[in-house]
Write a protein that holds these residues in place. Structure first.
Motif, mmCIF file in Angstrom:
data_model
loop_
_atom_site.group_PDB
_atom_site.id
_atom_site.type_symbol
_atom_site.label_atom_id
_atom_site.label_comp_id
_atom_site.label_asym_id
_atom_site.label_seq_id
_atom_site.Cartn_x
_atom_site.Cartn_y
_atom_site.Cartn_z
ATOM 1 N N ASN A 7 0.474 -1.302 -0.040
ATOM 2 C CA ASN A 7 -0.017 -0.043 0.132
ATOM 3 C C ASN A 7 0.999 1.234 -0.001
ATOM 4 N N THR A 11 2.887 4.891 -3.408
ATOM 5 C CA THR A 11 2.251 5.920 -3.625
ATOM 6 C C THR A 11 3.293 7.069 -4.232
ATOM 7 N N SER A 26 4.295 -5.773 -8.336
ATOM 8 C CA SER A 26 3.055 -5.407 -8.952
ATOM 9 C C SER A 26 2.664 -6.256 -10.055
ATOM 10 N N ASN A 61 -6.489 -4.244 -6.463
ATOM 11 C CA ASN A 61 -6.954 -3.019 -7.241
ATOM 12 C C ASN A 61 -8.159 -2.364 -6.314
ATOM 13 N N ASP A 63 -8.523 -2.224 -3.127
ATOM 14 C CA ASP A 63 -7.967 -1.344 -1.833
ATOM 15 C C ASP A 63 -7.267 -0.048 -2.654
ATOM 16 N N ASN A 64 -6.493 -0.023 -3.735
ATOM 17 C CA ASN A 64 -5.817 0.927 -4.174
ATOM 18 C C ASN A 64 -6.723 1.689 -5.199
ATOM 19 N N ARG A 114 -1.060 4.403 -10.908
ATOM 20 C CA ARG A 114 -2.291 4.638 -10.454
ATOM 21 C C ARG A 114 -3.531 4.162 -11.189
ATOM 22 N N GLY A 117 -2.366 -0.346 -11.476
ATOM 23 C CA GLY A 117 -1.837 -1.115 -10.447
ATOM 24 C C GLY A 117 -0.606 -1.854 -10.637
#
Length: 401
Positions: A7, A11, A26, A61, A63-64, A114, A117
């Motif tokens: 997570n 970012t 990823s 995907n 969760d993000n 972004r 994923g």
């Protein structure tokens, strides 16, 4: 450790040493329970990261808040010089699964993650990066920089392309032999170095067992003038495929010779009229209106060019215009190539969302935080609807034969 990796750590990419691990993790998540995912998991394990219980792509995907994921997989492809994934959207919309992506620009990689994923691997010119490409995939996609080849025509092989970024595409094609190749470039590729560049590109790839619509005799021996005429047939313009932008680009499609395909049929031009209003937002903030100083400078420079007898200068459009001129990577500097009229005001620049619309990206596509980066990334991208039209033909004529 895992929560940080899955997570928070995704970012922003600032740790170059860990960057490829983001890409490995990823890729492994997005590829799920496949041979290619296992390859990436094994590499992670060798580097001290336990990837035995990575989350599923669906959970990751969700969760993000990643939205652009393929719903079905009919074929596989790799995304080179990936930028922000214009090729990927088109291919995924047709049921393709991306098994490898590569991009060197860090802000573009952030935007890519972004939306898909997935963190692209880095510099494709590095052998260690090439080694991460899966052994087998169906389509190679790439929009590569246009560079002349200093020794073009001397050896008539892959060695002609050394010192250019295209050389690395050629290496990958030689070593992996996918069924199809889709390359996008500016129309100027055809005339670059008096036609020698496009001749070397085609001669190199066809020399490795591929064919295209250009007759092999022209590719091997010219004349270059006739070769350029044939290549011009590969140029498609965004405004002819539902995108209100005059963006001519060459789309080079090649396929394995053993597929016994005689000719690739490019998509027919659509007859529907486009309008700039279709990409414009309502209630645009005044921050996008150009200053009096910049507007005066635009008008002065245009007048100077007119007096010299050339057509350079700013371009002004409104909602009723059929299409704009080409948006470029430098749009962030002054917006001169596409300015939007405003009653009673100075004209304005496109907003980042309008720039995305002008390239045919979906409404849910997540923009970068920086307006400057957004203009650079969309100006450097492919027009997604055109790529999708070409890709439809690739799936129909090459992959489903």
């Amino acid at each position: 450790m895992k929560k940080t990796i899955y997570n928070n750590a995704f970012t922003r990419f600032t740790d170059k040493e860990f960057d490829e691990k983001y890409a490995l993790i990823s890729h492994a998540i997005q590829l799920g329970d496949t041979i290619n995912a296992k390859k990436y998991r094994d590499i992670l394990k060798e580097n001290g990261i336990d990837a035995s219980d990575l989350p599923s792509a669906e959970l990751f995907n969700k969760d993000n808040k990643i939205v652009l994921v393929p719903k079905r997989n009919k074929f596989t492809f790799i995304d080179l010089f990936a930028g922000i994934g214009g090729f990927r959207i088109a291919m995924q919309n047709l049921g393709g699964q991306c098994v490898f992506s590569s991009e060197w620009d860090e802000p573009a990689k952030e935007t890519y993650f972004r939306n898909y994923g997935e963190v692209p691997f880095g510099d494709i010119t590095i052998p260690a990066t090439k080694a991460l490409i899966p052994d087998n995939f169906d389509v190679l996609c790439a929009g590569f920089p246009c560079q002349p080849f200093s020794n073009a025509g001397l050896k008539k092989g892959i060695e002609d392309t050394r010192g250019t970024l295209f050389y690395h595409i050629a290496e990958i094609l030689r070593d992996h032999q996918p069924k199809a190749v889709l390359l996008e470039n500016v129309r100027g590729l055809i005339s670059n170095d008096k036609g020698k560049t496009i001749q070397t590109v085609l001669r190199t790839i066809t020399g490795m067992g591929y064919t295209c619509n250009v007759p092999q005799e022209l590719i091997d021996n010219g004349p270059v003038s006739k070769l350029k005429e044939e290549c011009a047939k590969m140029v498609l313009c965004a405004k002819d495929y539902g995108v209100p932008q005059n963006r001519p680009r060459i789309y080079i499609v090649l396929w394995k010779k053993d597929l016994d395909i005689k000719e690739f049929l490019y998509p027919e031009t659509e007859n529907t009229k486009t309008k700039v209003s279709s990409i414009l937002e309502k209630n645009v903030p005044d921050t996008f209106t150009i200053s009096d100083k910049l507007w005066a400078g635009h008008q002065r420079r245009k007048l100077e060019h007119e007096e010299k007898g050339n057509g350079f200068g700013y371009c002004l459009f409104n909602g009723d215009s059929e299409y704009t001129s080409t948006i470029s990577r430098r749009y962030y500097k002054d917006g001169s190539e596409i300015l939007i009229e405003q009653p009673g005001k100075n004209p304005r620049k496109l907003t980042p969302r309008e720039a995305a619309n002008l390239q045919g990206f979906p409404k849910e596509f997540k923009l970068p935080d920086s307006n400057t980066k957004a203009y650079q990334q969309f100006g450097n991208s492919v027009a997604v609807p055109v790529v999708e039209k070409v890709s439809e033909q690739i799936v129909k004529q090459i992959l489903e034969v």
